[in-house]
Design an enzyme around this catalytic site. Sequence first.
Site, PDB file in Angstrom:
ATOM      1  N   HIS A 123      -5.208   9.695 -14.827  1.00 40.53           N
ATOM      2  CA  HIS A 123      -3.943  10.396 -15.100  1.00 40.53           C
ATOM      3  C   HIS A 123      -3.442   9.924 -16.473  1.00 40.53           C
ATOM      4  CE1 HIS A 123       0.385  11.309 -14.475  1.00 40.53           C
ATOM      5  NE2 HIS A 123      -0.006  12.115 -13.505  1.00 40.53           N
ATOM      6  N   ASP A 196      -4.338   2.073 -10.216  1.00 37.21           N
ATOM      7  CA  ASP A 196      -3.297   3.093 -10.107  1.00 37.21           C
ATOM      8  C   ASP A 196      -3.373   3.641  -8.683  1.00 37.21           C
ATOM      9  OD1 ASP A 196      -2.001   5.520  -9.951  1.00 37.21           O
ATOM     10  OD2 ASP A 196      -2.817   6.322 -11.822  1.00 37.21           O
ATOM     11  N   GLN A 199      -2.118   7.943  -5.829  1.00 37.01           N
ATOM     12  CA  GLN A 199      -2.686   8.849  -4.826  1.00 37.01           C
ATOM     13  C   GLN A 199      -3.301   8.092  -3.657  1.00 37.01           C
ATOM     14  OE1 GLN A 199      -2.188  12.032  -4.810  1.00 37.01           O
ATOM     15  NE2 GLN A 199      -1.355  12.191  -6.875  1.00 37.01           N
ATOM     16  N   LYS A 222       5.173   9.719  -3.332  1.00 38.56           N
ATOM     17  CA  LYS A 222       3.872  10.231  -2.868  1.00 38.56           C
ATOM     18  C   LYS A 222       3.575   9.703  -1.463  1.00 38.56           C
ATOM     19  CE  LYS A 222       2.456  11.057  -7.400  1.00 38.56           C
ATOM     20  NZ  LYS A 222       2.209  12.344  -8.027  1.00 38.56           N
ATOM     21  N   CYS A 360      -1.991  16.549 -15.514  1.00 45.36           N
ATOM     22  CA  CYS A 360      -1.864  15.313 -16.321  1.00 45.36           C
ATOM     23  C   CYS A 360      -3.201  14.600 -16.473  1.00 45.36           C
ATOM     24  CB  CYS A 360      -0.825  14.357 -15.745  1.00 45.36           C
ATOM     25  SG  CYS A 360       0.840  15.014 -15.737  1.00 45.36           S
TER      26      CYS A 360
HETATM   27  N1  PMP Z   1      -1.379   8.308 -11.387  1.00 49.00           N
HETATM   28  C1  PMP Z   1      -1.799   9.270 -10.576  1.00 49.00           C
HETATM   29  C2  PMP Z   1      -3.225   9.283 -10.109  1.00 49.00           C
HETATM   30  C3  PMP Z   1      -0.898  10.260 -10.166  1.00 49.00           C
HETATM   31  O1  PMP Z   1      -1.307  11.232  -9.346  1.00 49.00           O
HETATM   32  C4  PMP Z   1       0.439  10.201 -10.612  1.00 49.00           C
HETATM   33  C5  PMP Z   1       1.449  11.265 -10.207  1.00 49.00           C
HETATM   34  N2  PMP Z   1       1.006  12.592 -10.386  1.00 49.00           N
HETATM   35  C6  PMP Z   1       0.818   9.162 -11.445  1.00 49.00           C
HETATM   36  C7  PMP Z   1      -0.117   8.229 -11.804  1.00 49.00           C
HETATM   37  C8  PMP Z   1       2.208   9.021 -11.949  1.00 49.00           C
HETATM   38  O2  PMP Z   1       3.110   8.814 -10.903  1.00 49.00           O
HETATM   39  P1  PMP Z   1       4.671   8.999 -11.136  1.00 49.00           P
HETATM   40  O3  PMP Z   1       4.841  10.299 -11.846  1.00 49.00           O
HETATM   41  O4  PMP Z   1       5.242   9.002  -9.760  1.00 49.00           O
HETATM   42  O5  PMP Z   1       5.129   7.828 -11.953  1.00 49.00           O
END
Ligand code: PMP
Length: 402
Positions: A123, A196, A199, A222, A360
Amino acid sequence: PATLDLQAIRAQFPILAERVRGKRLAYLDNAATTQKPEAVLQALDHYYRTSNANVHRAVHELAERATTAYEGARDRIAAFIEAPREQIVFTRGTTEGINLVARSFLQPRIQPGDEVLVTGMEHHSDIVPWQLAGARTVAAPVLDDGSLDFDAWLKLLSPRTKLVAVAQISNSLGTINPIADIIREAHARGIPVLVDGAQGIAHLPVDVKALDVDFYAFSSHKLYGPTGFGVLYAKREHLEAMEPWQGGGDMIRTVAFEGSTWNEVPYKFEAGTPDMAGAIGCAAAIDWLDAIGVEAAAAHEHALLEYGTQRMAEVPGLRIIGTAPHKAGILSFVMDGAHPQDIGSILDMEGVAIRTGHHCTMPLMERFGVPATARASLAIYNGEDDIDQLVAALHKVRRLFG
Ligand code: PMP
């Protein structure tokens, strides 16, 4: 594993009874954010109705209630990932947790040319913070099925690698990465690892102690909890060695114009009035999910992933991107002749909520030669009826664009 009582679970999510575009809602955008059960809504409501006050700073009864609930949430969250409570830093979310590590841990420890080894499926929030901290991001390749090319990853570890960063589960493909192997190999070379967990946290059991991971970041939203709140777990030795990245109230021990000293961990990383309700709501979500069991949730979602994969294969011209053998409940796909945005709009008219775009993960889209995908992502309250509604809507896309 015990099968879930899907009707009972759904009944706890008021939003699932909403009708959208006049249709039954099939909410399949869970990788973006999950819906919240009554237990979480009530915890938030109860906190504001009975206990709201600023934490840590007053002797009055409400402040005491708020502080007890807030610090109790830290205990609950810590236990969920097998961590000591002092190693749980409260943040705004995964993104802020990673930025904290980039600023306070990585930046002071790197020279020009030093690298963070990521993967091609990260991401943006697990790429850009490292770049902002002055590191080069080197990405291990992704195989055609969406798995990490582990051998290539191994070869990219070098004396320049100052940190390894990897998603536990890819938000775009659903790939489950071999984080235990990654941590073992990185540690064998003295390299710390950030996982990270955005997910992963709601879909796989997490034991930070057994993993021996250096940093693990996740977001409450999440995990069936409220938005605006998240957690960074870190090894104590790192937290002690790191300087704070934000200054303000609560993170100090003493303040003088000549200089200031810092509070103990984790508080030295928590400047300003925190999101009390967020912490309490996150702990309520964990209580709720734990009562069902992450393993039971994962088994349910996996069965649904297999059903969805099979059903979607019936749609002519549809191609799923990401078919790794170790995969969580995410179905990314493209269709001949239909742009993902058009797919998303037509599905929306049928009550099916999915996400379209690059999710993203622009480098990953580039890797698969697509500007975007359509993505259906599963959670504990989804069932075969949601998949059936999705597939029926996809046939409609086919008829309009085929
Ligand atoms: N890493 C991953 C794999 C994600 O799916 C996300 C959220 N789409 C994030 C980081 C970022 O999380 P947040 O927007 O809640 O800070």
